[in-house]
Write an enzyme that holds these catalytic residues in place. Structure first.
Site, PDB file in Angstrom:
ATOM      1  N   TYR A 142       0.852  -1.192   0.000  1.00 44.65           N
ATOM      2  CA  TYR A 142       0.000   0.000   0.000  1.00 44.65           C
ATOM      3  C   TYR A 142       0.882   1.234   0.000  1.00 44.65           C
ATOM      4  CZ  TYR A 142      -3.462   3.472   1.545  1.00 44.65           C
ATOM      5  OH  TYR A 142      -4.285   4.575   1.645  1.00 44.65           O
ATOM      6  N   ASP A 237       9.308   2.855   0.257  1.00 47.01           N
ATOM      7  CA  ASP A 237       8.228   3.493   0.995  1.00 47.01           C
ATOM      8  C   ASP A 237       8.401   3.087   2.458  1.00 47.01           C
ATOM      9  OD1 ASP A 237       5.956   4.368   2.224  1.00 47.01           O
ATOM     10  OD2 ASP A 237       4.555   3.614   0.700  1.00 47.01           O
ATOM     11  N   LYS A 265       3.827   8.731   9.249  1.00 46.63           N
ATOM     12  CA  LYS A 265       3.618   8.098  10.559  1.00 46.63           C
ATOM     13  C   LYS A 265       4.634   8.571  11.623  1.00 46.63           C
ATOM     14  CE  LYS A 265       0.665   4.730   8.517  1.00 46.63           C
ATOM     15  NZ  LYS A 265       0.734   4.042   7.240  1.00 46.63           N
TER      16      LYS A 265
HETATM   17  C1  LIG Z   1       0.102   4.535   5.844  1.00 43.50           C
HETATM   18  C2  LIG Z   1       0.894   4.314   4.612  1.00 43.50           C
HETATM   19  C3  LIG Z   1       0.859   5.208   3.535  1.00 43.50           C
HETATM   20  C4  LIG Z   1      -0.114   6.347   3.463  1.00 43.50           C
HETATM   21  O1  LIG Z   1       0.110   7.304   4.448  1.00 43.50           O
HETATM   22  P1  LIG Z   1      -1.110   8.281   4.854  1.00 43.50           P
HETATM   23  O2  LIG Z   1      -0.476   9.202   5.849  1.00 43.50           O
HETATM   24  O3  LIG Z   1      -2.185   7.433   5.394  1.00 43.50           O
HETATM   25  O4  LIG Z   1      -1.509   8.988   3.617  1.00 43.50           O
HETATM   26  C5  LIG Z   1       1.742   5.009   2.487  1.00 43.50           C
HETATM   27  N1  LIG Z   1       2.601   3.981   2.489  1.00 43.50           N
HETATM   28  C6  LIG Z   1       2.648   3.092   3.503  1.00 43.50           C
HETATM   29  C7  LIG Z   1       3.648   1.984   3.455  1.00 43.50           C
HETATM   30  C8  LIG Z   1       1.782   3.216   4.583  1.00 43.50           C
HETATM   31  O5  LIG Z   1       1.801   2.303   5.555  1.00 43.50           O
END
Ligand SMILES: *Cc1c(COP(=O)(O)O)cnc(C)c1O
Length: 426
Positions: A142, A237, A265
Site C-alpha cells: 500500500y 516506501d 507516521k
Molecule cells: C500509511 C501508509 C501510507 C499512506 O500514508 P497516509 O499518511 O495514510 O496517507 C503510504 N505507504 C505506507 C507503506 C503506509 O503504511
C-alpha cells in the site's frame, strides 16, 4: 446502547461510513468502532470508560507510547507562537538537517502532510528525473490513495494496472505495473517487457499492509541491482518502517541503499506529516529549484515539525529504545508462535522487530496471494474476543500489530495469556 454505539449512529449520518478513514469502521470484523477519548503510554480509553492495551498506536506514529511527556511539552510551548504561518520557519531547517546529517542516503528532504502525498510526490520526482513513465509496484503493498497507486493487486504480474477504486480513470493506472512481492523474476519480467520505460520500482521494504511480510533474503538487494541495470530509481516506501527499524529505517536495517525514500507516521509523532527525500541530485529537481512541481499550504507546519523533531531526537539519542522494542517483539510474537503451535491452531505468525501479525491460514505467507488465503472470518472472531478482553488491535487481518516503547512486560504477558485462552478454549 453504549456511547460508542450512539456516536457511531450519529456519525454515519454525516460522515461516509461514520469514519474519516475506512479501516476505522470495523466493518471487516463486524463490530462497531470504539470511539476513543484519550490515550496514555500503552493504554487507550474509549468514551465508555473502557481501557485497552493498544497495539494500533495510531498505526505506528506512537512508537514512544501515547502522550509522551517530552513531546506534549514541546508542542504546548510551540502552540503559544501560533499554529501556522505559511512562511519559512527555523524548525523546518532543524528537522531537515537533523535527518540529513544522520541518514546517509537522505541528502535533501521535503516535508508534506501525509504518506500519500509523500509517495505521490516521490513518484513524480522519479518520473521527472528519469524522463520515463512506468512504475513497478508490488501486489499487496500500500502506498496511499493517490490515483496511480490505487491499483488492483490482481493475481499476478500485470503490465498495466487496473484501478482498485471507482473514480480512478484507467489512464491513471496504465503506467503502473504490478509485480509479486519476494519474487525477483516477476520484476525482471516487467523490466524486460518494458525496456527503457520504467522510471522506478516502489516497494515497502518490509511489507506491512497485507499483514506483515518481511522481504526474503536477497529480495531488496535484487531490486537494487535490477534498478541499476535498467536505469530506474528504487523508492523505499518507509512510511511504516522509517525510524522503526533503527533511525535509518529498513534501508539501514538491511543495508540496501534506495534512491528515494518516503516517510510518514513516526516522522510526525501523531501529527499529519509525510516527507520524501534522497540524493541531492534527484531532490534538486523539485520546485522551486527544479521543474517537478510540488507544494503544500500547511507543509512543514511548526507544531507538526516540533512534535516530529522531538520524537526523532528521542529515538536517535536513545538507541536502546530499538533494542527494547525488538526484545518485546521477540517476547510477544515468539510467545504467540508457541501458543499457536501448542494448540495446533491453523495459523501462521509473521514478525520482524516490533511488527507482527497472526495470519489465519496454514500457508507460509510471503506475498499477497498467500496472504489472501487467510480466513478473515476467523480473524474477525479472534479480533472480537481480544477487543472484549481489553486488547486493542487493528480491525483487519491485513494489518500489523505495532509495539511501542511504552508497552511493558506485564502488557505482553497479559496479551499472551488472553491469546492462550482464545486458542485453547479456556
Ligand atoms: C500509511 C501508509 C501510507 C499512506 O500514508 P497516509 O499518511 O495514510 O496517507 C503510504 N505507504 C505506507 C507503506 C503506509 O503504511
Amino acid at each position: 446502547m453504549t456511547k460508542s454505539e450512539e456516536l457511531f449512529k450519529r456519525a454515519v449520518n454525516v460522515i461516509p461510513g461514520g469514519v474519516n478513514s475506512p479501516v476505522r469502521a470495523y466493518s471487516s470484523v463486524g463490530e462497531t468502532p470504539r470511539f476513543i477519548r484519550k490515550a496514555s503510554g500503552s493504554r487507550i480509553y474509549d468514551v465508555d470508560g473502557r481501557e485497552y492495551i493498544d497495539y494500533i498506536d495510531s498505526w505506528g506514529p506512537m512508537i514512544l507510547g501515547h502522550d509522551n511527556e517530552e513531546i506534549r511539552e514541546a508542542v504546548t510551548e510551540a502552540v503559544k507562537n501560533g499554529l501556522s504561518f505559511g512562511c519559512a520557519t527555523e524548525i523546518e531547517v532543524e528537522i531537515a538537517e537533523y535527518i540529513c546529517e544522520r541518514i546517509p542516503h537522505i541528502e535533501m528532504i521535503r516535508m508534506v502532510n501525509s504518506g500519500t502525498e509523500a509517495v505521490m510526490s516521490a513518484v513524480r520526482v522519479a518520473r521527472g528525473y528519469t524522463g520515463k513513465n512506468k512504475i513497478i509496484k508490488f501486489a499487496g503493498c500500500y502506498h496511499g490513495h493517490s490515483d496511480a497507486l490505487l491499483v488492483s493487486a490482481g493475481s499476478g504480474v500485470m503490465t498495466s494496472g487496473v484501478p482498485d477504486s471507482s473514480g480512478v480513470p484507467k489512464g491513471c493506472t496504465e503506467d503502473t505495473m504490478i509485480a509479486i512481492y519476494n519474487d525477483l523474476e516477476s520484476v525482471k519480467k516487467l523490466f524486460d517487457e518494458c525496456k527503457d520505460e520504467v522510471a522506478a520500482v516502489i516497494v515497502e521494504p518490509i511489507a506491512a499492509n497485507m499483514g506483515v511480510v518481511p522481504p526474503a533474503k536477497g529480495f531488496l538487494e535484487g531490486l537494487r541491482k535490477l534498478c541499476d541495470e535498467n536505469r530506474a530509481l528504487l523508492i523505499f516506501d518507509e512510511v511504516i518502517t522509517g525510524f522503526r527499524f533503527g533511525f535509518t529505517g529498513a534501508a539501514g536495517y538491511f543495508g540496501v541503499v534506495p534512491d528515494l525514500v518516503t516517510y510518514g507516521k513516526i516522522i510526525g509523532a501523531g501529527m499529519p506529516v509525510g516527507a520524501y527525500g534522497g540524493r541531492k541530485e534527484i531532490m534538486e529537481l523539485v520546485s522551486p529549484v527544479g521543474k517537478v512541481y510540488q507544494a503544500g499550504t500547511l507543509s512543514g507546519n511548526p507544531i507538526a515539525m516540533t512534535a516530529g523533531l522531538t520524537q526523532l531526537k528521542i529515538l536517535y539519542e536513545h538507541p536502546e529504545i530499538y533494542d527494547n522494542i525488538y526484545r518485546m517483539g521477540e517476547k510477544l510474537y515468539g510467545g504467540i508462535k508457541k501458543i499457536l503451535e501448542e494448540n495446533g491452531a491453523p495459523c501462521k505468525i509473521n514478525s520482524i522487530g516490533s511488527l507482527g501479525c497472526v495470519f489465519f491460514t496454514e500457508n507460509e505467507v510471503k506475498d499477497y496471494m498467500s496472504a489472501k488465503t487467510a480466513d478473515t472470518e476467523a480473524f474477525g472472531k479472534y479480533f472480537k474476543y481480544m477487543l472484549n478482553s481489553g486488547i486493542h488491535m487493528a480491525p483487519s487481518q491485513f494489518e500489523a500489530m505495532f509495539l511501542s516503547n511504552a508497552h511493558t512486560d506485564e502488557d505482553i504477558e497479559r496479551t499472551l495469556e488472553t491469546i492462550r485462552k482464545y486458542f485453547s478454549g479456556n
